[in-house]
Design a protein around this motif. Structure first.
Motif, PDB file in Angstrom:
ATOM      1  N   GLY A  71       0.518  -1.780   0.155  1.00 51.70           N
ATOM      2  CA  GLY A  71      -0.106   0.248   0.285  1.00 51.70           C
ATOM      3  C   GLY A  71       0.845   1.483  -0.051  1.00 51.70           C
ATOM      4  O   GLY A  71       1.898   0.839   0.109  1.00 51.70           O
ATOM      5  N   SER A  72      -0.322   2.478  -0.077  1.00 57.22           N
ATOM      6  CA  SER A  72       0.448   3.612   0.446  1.00 57.22           C
ATOM      7  C   SER A  72       0.251   4.603   1.225  1.00 57.22           C
ATOM      8  O   SER A  72      -0.437   4.136   1.734  1.00 57.22           O
ATOM      9  N   LEU A  73       1.519   5.971   1.700  1.00 58.41           N
ATOM     10  CA  LEU A  73       1.102   6.973   2.351  1.00 58.41           C
ATOM     11  C   LEU A  73       1.389   7.810   1.633  1.00 58.41           C
ATOM     12  O   LEU A  73       2.720   7.809   1.384  1.00 58.41           O
ATOM     13  N   ARG A  74       0.887   8.681   2.216  1.00 58.71           N
ATOM     14  CA  ARG A  74       1.940   9.460   2.688  1.00 58.71           C
ATOM     15  C   ARG A  74       2.016  10.814   3.860  1.00 58.71           C
ATOM     16  O   ARG A  74       0.211  11.554   4.222  1.00 58.71           O
ATOM     17  N   LEU A  75       2.776  11.184   3.999  1.00 57.87           N
ATOM     18  CA  LEU A  75       3.356  11.673   5.624  1.00 57.87           C
ATOM     19  C   LEU A  75       3.732  13.574   4.812  1.00 57.87           C
ATOM     20  O   LEU A  75       3.902  13.713   3.790  1.00 57.87           O
ATOM     21  N   SER A  76       3.086  14.345   5.497  1.00 51.42           N
ATOM     22  CA  SER A  76       3.520  15.396   5.706  1.00 51.42           C
ATOM     23  C   SER A  76       4.005  15.757   6.375  1.00 51.42           C
ATOM     24  O   SER A  76       3.714  15.539   7.666  1.00 51.42           O
ATOM     25  N   CYS A  77       4.720  17.461   6.449  1.00 55.10           N
ATOM     26  CA  CYS A  77       5.033  18.240   7.603  1.00 55.10           C
ATOM     27  C   CYS A  77       5.199  19.641   7.930  1.00 55.10           C
ATOM     28  O   CYS A  77       5.522  20.180   6.362  1.00 55.10           O
ATOM     29  N   ALA A  78       4.181  20.382   8.503  1.00 55.64           N
ATOM     30  CA  ALA A  78       4.489  21.834   8.260  1.00 55.64           C
ATOM     31  C   ALA A  78       4.914  22.443   9.207  1.00 55.64           C
ATOM     32  O   ALA A  78       5.403  22.228  10.358  1.00 55.64           O
ATOM     33  N   ALA A  79       6.059  23.521   8.700  1.00 61.15           N
ATOM     34  CA  ALA A  79       6.976  24.264   9.499  1.00 61.15           C
ATOM     35  C   ALA A  79       6.582  25.178   9.917  1.00 61.15           C
ATOM     36  O   ALA A  79       5.896  26.411   9.049  1.00 61.15           O
ATOM     37  N   SER A  80       6.770  25.831  10.745  1.00 60.14           N
ATOM     38  CA  SER A  80       6.314  27.233  11.918  1.00 60.14           C
ATOM     39  C   SER A  80       7.424  28.022  12.278  1.00 60.14           C
ATOM     40  O   SER A  80       8.572  27.375  11.993  1.00 60.14           O
ATOM     41  N   GLY A  81       8.082  28.912  11.523  1.00 61.63           N
ATOM     42  CA  GLY A  81       9.127  30.121  12.199  1.00 61.63           C
ATOM     43  C   GLY A  81      10.038  29.655  11.414  1.00 61.63           C
ATOM     44  O   GLY A  81      10.587  28.835  10.279  1.00 61.63           O
ATOM     45  N   GLY A  82      10.924  30.576  11.770  1.00 62.31           N
ATOM     46  CA  GLY A  82      12.261  30.431  10.897  1.00 62.31           C
ATOM     47  C   GLY A  82      11.748  30.756   9.490  1.00 62.31           C
ATOM     48  O   GLY A  82      10.574  31.177   8.434  1.00 62.31           O
ATOM     49  N   THR A  83      12.973  30.805   8.253  1.00 60.90           N
ATOM     50  CA  THR A  83      13.133  31.175   6.309  1.00 60.90           C
ATOM     51  C   THR A  83      12.679  29.867   6.303  1.00 60.90           C
ATOM     52  O   THR A  83      13.600  28.657   5.837  1.00 60.90           O
ATOM     53  N   PHE A  84      11.854  29.295   5.825  1.00 66.18           N
ATOM     54  CA  PHE A  84      11.692  27.784   5.578  1.00 66.18           C
ATOM     55  C   PHE A  84      12.318  27.973   4.409  1.00 66.18           C
ATOM     56  O   PHE A  84      12.229  26.643   3.929  1.00 66.18           O
ATOM     57  N   SER A  85      12.256  28.419   3.045  1.00 63.51           N
ATOM     58  CA  SER A  85      13.338  28.339   1.969  1.00 63.51           C
ATOM     59  C   SER A  85      14.711  28.089   1.853  1.00 63.51           C
ATOM     60  O   SER A  85      15.494  27.561   1.081  1.00 63.51           O
ATOM     61  N   ARG A  86      15.288  28.668   3.005  1.00 66.14           N
ATOM     62  CA  ARG A  86      16.230  28.691   3.373  1.00 66.14           C
ATOM     63  C   ARG A  86      16.613  26.716   4.134  1.00 66.14           C
ATOM     64  O   ARG A  86      18.403  26.674   4.134  1.00 66.14           O
ATOM     65  N   PHE A  87      15.800  26.239   4.188  1.00 64.78           N
ATOM     66  CA  PHE A  87      16.435  24.352   5.116  1.00 64.78           C
ATOM     67  C   PHE A  87      16.450  23.794   4.162  1.00 64.78           C
ATOM     68  O   PHE A  87      15.494  23.966   3.517  1.00 64.78           O
ATOM     69  N   ALA A  88      17.423  23.508   4.574  1.00 68.71           N
ATOM     70  CA  ALA A  88      16.857  21.903   3.901  1.00 68.71           C
ATOM     71  C   ALA A  88      16.335  20.722   4.701  1.00 68.71           C
ATOM     72  O   ALA A  88      16.003  20.973   6.140  1.00 68.71           O
ATOM     73  N   LEU A  89      15.329  19.990   4.332  1.00 70.99           N
ATOM     74  CA  LEU A  89      14.942  19.008   5.374  1.00 70.99           C
ATOM     75  C   LEU A  89      15.080  17.535   5.283  1.00 70.99           C
ATOM     76  O   LEU A  89      15.170  16.786   4.371  1.00 70.99           O
ATOM     77  N   GLY A  90      14.342  16.567   5.661  1.00 69.85           N
ATOM     78  CA  GLY A  90      14.139  15.281   6.038  1.00 69.85           C
ATOM     79  C   GLY A  90      13.621  14.722   6.737  1.00 69.85           C
ATOM     80  O   GLY A  90      12.767  15.627   7.269  1.00 69.85           O
ATOM     81  N   TRP A  91      13.237  13.372   6.296  1.00 72.40           N
ATOM     82  CA  TRP A  91      12.889  12.166   6.392  1.00 72.40           C
ATOM     83  C   TRP A  91      13.446  11.079   7.274  1.00 72.40           C
ATOM     84  O   TRP A  91      14.560  11.199   6.370  1.00 72.40           O
ATOM     85  N   PHE A  92      13.283  11.345   8.533  1.00 73.31           N
ATOM     86  CA  PHE A  92      13.905   9.697   9.336  1.00 73.31           C
ATOM     87  C   PHE A  92      12.919   9.016  10.091  1.00 73.31           C
ATOM     88  O   PHE A  92      11.959   8.902  10.020  1.00 73.31           O
ATOM     89  N   ARG A  93      13.225   7.785  10.033  1.00 73.77           N
ATOM     90  CA  ARG A  93      12.598   6.556  10.929  1.00 73.77           C
ATOM     91  C   ARG A  93      13.746   6.257  12.364  1.00 73.77           C
ATOM     92  O   ARG A  93      14.829   6.298  12.095  1.00 73.77           O
ATOM     93  N   GLN A  94      12.253   5.573  12.638  1.00 73.64           N
ATOM     94  CA  GLN A  94      13.146   4.879  13.892  1.00 73.64           C
ATOM     95  C   GLN A  94      12.339   3.954  14.452  1.00 73.64           C
ATOM     96  O   GLN A  94      10.851   4.197  14.995  1.00 73.64           O
ATOM     97  N   ALA A  95      12.707   2.924  13.727  1.00 74.18           N
ATOM     98  CA  ALA A  95      11.591   1.431  14.411  1.00 74.18           C
ATOM     99  C   ALA A  95      12.273   0.844  15.589  1.00 74.18           C
ATOM    100  O   ALA A  95      12.925   1.327  16.246  1.00 74.18           O
ATOM    101  N   PRO A  96      11.120  -0.578  16.632  1.00 68.65           N
ATOM    102  CA  PRO A  96      11.822   0.011  17.625  1.00 68.65           C
ATOM    103  C   PRO A  96      12.724  -0.877  18.328  1.00 68.65           C
ATOM    104  O   PRO A  96      13.285  -1.989  16.815  1.00 68.65           O
TER     105      PRO A  96
END
Length: 126
Positions: A15-40
């Motif tokens: 199957g499929s899922l779509r994750l989203s992440c909304a940011a507030s504060g700072g200048t978003f366009s100047r950030f690099a962004l990442g997704w990480f995960r942690q399994a048990p």
């Protein structure tokens, strides 16, 4: 900078899922962004990253199945996850690397990221 991740849930293998992440504060366009995960009982690991200029990087385990994207106007970063396996089960975190230059590629080190969202759980079952 505050990050709010959403979109996790339970899905069957393939199957499929779509994750989203909304940011507030700072200048978003100047950030690099990442997704990480942690399994048990495992360490947090890099999944995907996107630089200020839109360059992307993926962990080998998700390459071809996951797609990271950003919308600077909406201050969001998304992770489209397709063909999910049980091994993708984890808590997924978004993060920002604010100390990045325009020409830099996404960094894969956990320690390079400065701000983290609260995590959203993804469970893949057969």
């Amino acid at each position: 900078v505050q990050l709010q991740a959403s979109g996790g849930g339970s899905v069957q293998t393939g199957g499929s899922l779509r994750l989203s992440c909304a940011a507030s504060g700072g200048t978003f366009s100047r950030f690099a962004l990442g997704w990480f995960r942690q399994a048990p009982e495992k360490e947090r690991e890099f999944v995907a990253g996107i630089s200020r200029s839109g360059h992307t990087a993926y962990a080998d385990s998700v390459k071809g199945r996951f797609t990271i994207s950003r919308d600077n106007a909406k201050k969001t970063v998304s992770l489209q996850m397709n063909s999910l396996y049980a091994e993708d089960t984890a808590v997924y975190y978004c993060a920002t690397d604010i100390n990045t230059i325009l020409s830099a590629d996404p960094v894969r080190r956990v320690s390079a990221y400065d701000y983290w969202g609260q995590g959203t759980k993804v469970t893949v079952s057969s």
